[in-house]
Design an enzyme around this catalytic site. Structure first.
Site, short mmCIF file in Angstrom:
data_model
loop_
_atom_site.label_atom_id
_atom_site.label_comp_id
_atom_site.label_asym_id
_atom_site.label_seq_id
_atom_site.Cartn_x
_atom_site.Cartn_y
_atom_site.Cartn_z
N LYS A 1 0.82 -1.22 0.00
CA LYS A 1 0.00 0.00 0.00
C LYS A 1 0.85 1.26 0.00
CE LYS A 1 -4.28 -2.01 1.35
NZ LYS A 1 -3.86 -3.43 1.49
C1 LIG Z 1 -4.39 -4.51 0.85
C2 LIG Z 1 -3.59 -5.74 0.71
C3 LIG Z 1 -3.94 -6.75 -0.22
C4 LIG Z 1 -5.18 -6.68 -1.08
O1 LIG Z 1 -5.09 -5.70 -2.08
P1 LIG Z 1 -6.42 -5.17 -2.82
O2 LIG Z 1 -5.96 -3.99 -3.59
O3 LIG Z 1 -7.38 -4.78 -1.71
O4 LIG Z 1 -6.96 -6.27 -3.64
C5 LIG Z 1 -3.10 -7.85 -0.34
N1 LIG Z 1 -2.00 -7.98 0.43
C6 LIG Z 1 -1.64 -7.05 1.35
C7 LIG Z 1 -0.44 -7.27 2.18
C8 LIG Z 1 -2.42 -5.89 1.52
O5 LIG Z 1 -2.07 -4.97 2.43
#
Ligand SMILES: *Cc1c(COP(=O)(O)O)cnc(C)c1O
Length: 476
Positions: free
Chosen positions: A117
């Site tokens: 993120k």
């Molecule tokens: C948020 C997140 C996901 C999922 O991603 P999306 O964009 O919501 O599909 C997968 N792995 C980690 C570690 C995350 O923080």
């Protein structure tokens, strides 16, 4: 470049107008009117740009196709300021590691909070600061987190002018590492609020505050959730960077395997593919919360209730519905806003599901758009973490394990499969110990963070108390 809503409102907007907005006024999500097409000569030039000038410059090239209301020099400066080796740990920013045969791992989790993120949120922090200064405005971000999103938002917004972050989390329920990451921030514009309750109580508080329209307007309350188009756009860049690293020439195709929850990450892959990046398959991997796997297998999209939303060992994928999925369905239905609205606003509200299995569009999800899917269980993740460690001495986290498990089932000989690594194992130490009987290594900069002084206030699960804090801190 103008942006439209997936639910068909006639109004068009520019990038900076939607930057600080959440949903479109008709309840839809924003998408560009069309996807800029990247021809072979451009992709060849970008390959060179990435190798010679680096990720930030590649990001600028891609973003400038979508953003025409920030002067070019400023946009470039924002990219250069965001994607540095200092913040992301390596000069490649998203290094590719070879695992076996045609299988690669693309590291998206070397940013400040060790989860992917950061890739988008770090840019968002700089874009927000820039745009707020330009408008002489302030923004108070109010959020609820059980882990990754809140941390990434705080690390992106810390010290930014014009922005405050009020982040609620369930008191004592995040992992000690995640608590230490967030609560050790001493920046004056970051407010950690530990709510005496569970994650749903935090979400209810955010909703209650946001539904008080007068309060929301007076205190400029905003969010940074994953439906924000700028976040999605920032993620498009690493699909190009992954492709460029996995190939030598543009006649090669690559597939991506993506651990998915809210469909933000893999939706960025869809956008990259629509732009003409030679992607063979987009492999959607879910955990036991398999809303998306069910859709790509059966054509039925069925939102889950609280009772069938499970707490798993890949918690950042524990979702009951996928908030970005509407973007893909809009494209799948030939960009028919009225139909998209009928499915997402009417059918979902009425029946909690819709069924495209009999619609010719459904077959296109695989044939034309390249989507396939799969899921993993806790036992699968443990086994994948174990075999990856034993065979390659590479330690992966539980989310990446979801994707790798499905990637191995879905790969096609001769087509490189790039698995997106979305977090480092140290964030999910308990499961790593369960799988490997040893604790994950921790990057040096995180050593001893649990013993740093903490800046957090504990509050009852009461929206009025959170409102009082916001108005006191905003000096009114
Ligand atoms: C948020 C997140 C996901 C999922 O991603 P999306 O964009 O919501 O599909 C997968 N792995 C980690 C570690 C995350 O923080």
């Amino acid at each position: 470049m103008k942006y439209l809503s997936t639910r068909g409102q006639p109004e068009r907007k520019r990038f900076c107008e939607i930057l600080l907005e959440g949903l479109a006024p008709d309840g839809g999500l924003y998408l560009p009117e069309s996807y800029p097409q990247v021809d072979d000569a451009t992709l060849a030039r970008w390959r060179d740009v990435y190798h010679r000038q680096g990720y930030a410059e590649l990001a600028f090239e891609i973003l400038s196709l979508y953003i025409d209301d920030i002067p070019v020099a400023d946009l470039r400066a924002l990219c250069v300021k965001t994607y540095t080796a200092e913040v992301f740990g390596t000069g490649e920013i998203v290094p590719l590691r070879h695992l076996q045969d045609d299988v690669w791992l693309e590291g998206l989790s070397n940013g400040p909070t060790l989860a992917f993120k950061d890739m988008a949120m770090q840019l968002l922090g700089n874009l927000f600061e820039y745009e707020l200064a330009r408008r002489s405005e302030q923004l108070n971000i109010l959020g609820a987190t059980s882990g990754d999103t809140g941390g990434a938002a705080e690390y992106a917004m810390r010290g930014k002018k014009g922005v405050r972050v009020f982040m609620t989390s369930p008191h004592g329920r995040m992992s000690p590492f995640q608590q230490a990451q967030m609560f050790s921030l001493q920046d004056a514009n970051i407010y950690n609020i530990a709510i005496e309750g569970v994650f749903d109580d935090c979400q209810d508080i955010v909703k209650a505050v946001s539904n008080d329209l007068e309060f929301k307007r007076k205190y400029k309350i905003g969010t940074v959730n994953s439906i924000n188009w700028a976040r999605l756009l920032a993620q498009v860049v690493y699909y190009f960077a992954g492709y460029i690293q996995a190939t030598e020439s543009n006649c090669q195709q690559v597939s991506f395997a993506v651990p998915s929850g809210n469909f933000g990450n893999v939706c960025a892959g869809h956008v990259a593919r629509m732009m003409g990046l030679p992607i063979a398959q987009l492999v959607v991997a879910t955990n036991e919360n398999d809303v998306l796997d069910e859709f790509f297998r059966t054509g039925v999209y069925r939102v889950r209730g609280t009772a069938d939303t499970f707490e798993t060992s890949s918690p950042s994928m524990d979702i009951s519905k996928a908030s970005n999925f509407e973007r893909f369905v809009f494209d799948l239905l030939g960009r028919d806003g009225a139909r998209t609205k009928a499915l997402f606003a009417d059918a979902l509200a009425r029946e909690g599901q819709f069924d495209l299995s009999a619609d010719p569009a459904f077959a296109q999800a695989r044939e034309r758009y390249g989507f396939v899917s799969g899921k993993s269980t806790h036992a699968d993740r443990l086994a994948t973490i174990r075999s990856t460690w034993q065979q390659h001495e590479v330690m992966i986290d539980t989310h990446t394990a979801d994707a790798l498990k499905v990637a191995l089932e879905r790969r096609v000989a001769g087509v490189p499969m790039v698995v997106l690594e979305t977090a480092l194992p140290v964030k999910f130490a308990e499961t790593i110990v369960e799988a490997l009987g040893r604790t994950p290594m921790r990057p040096v900069r995180f050593e001893g963070i649990e013993s740093l002084p903490k800046r957090v206030r504990v509050m009852p699960a009461d929206a009025a108390a959170v409102k009082a804090l916001i108005s006191a801190e905003c000096g009114a």
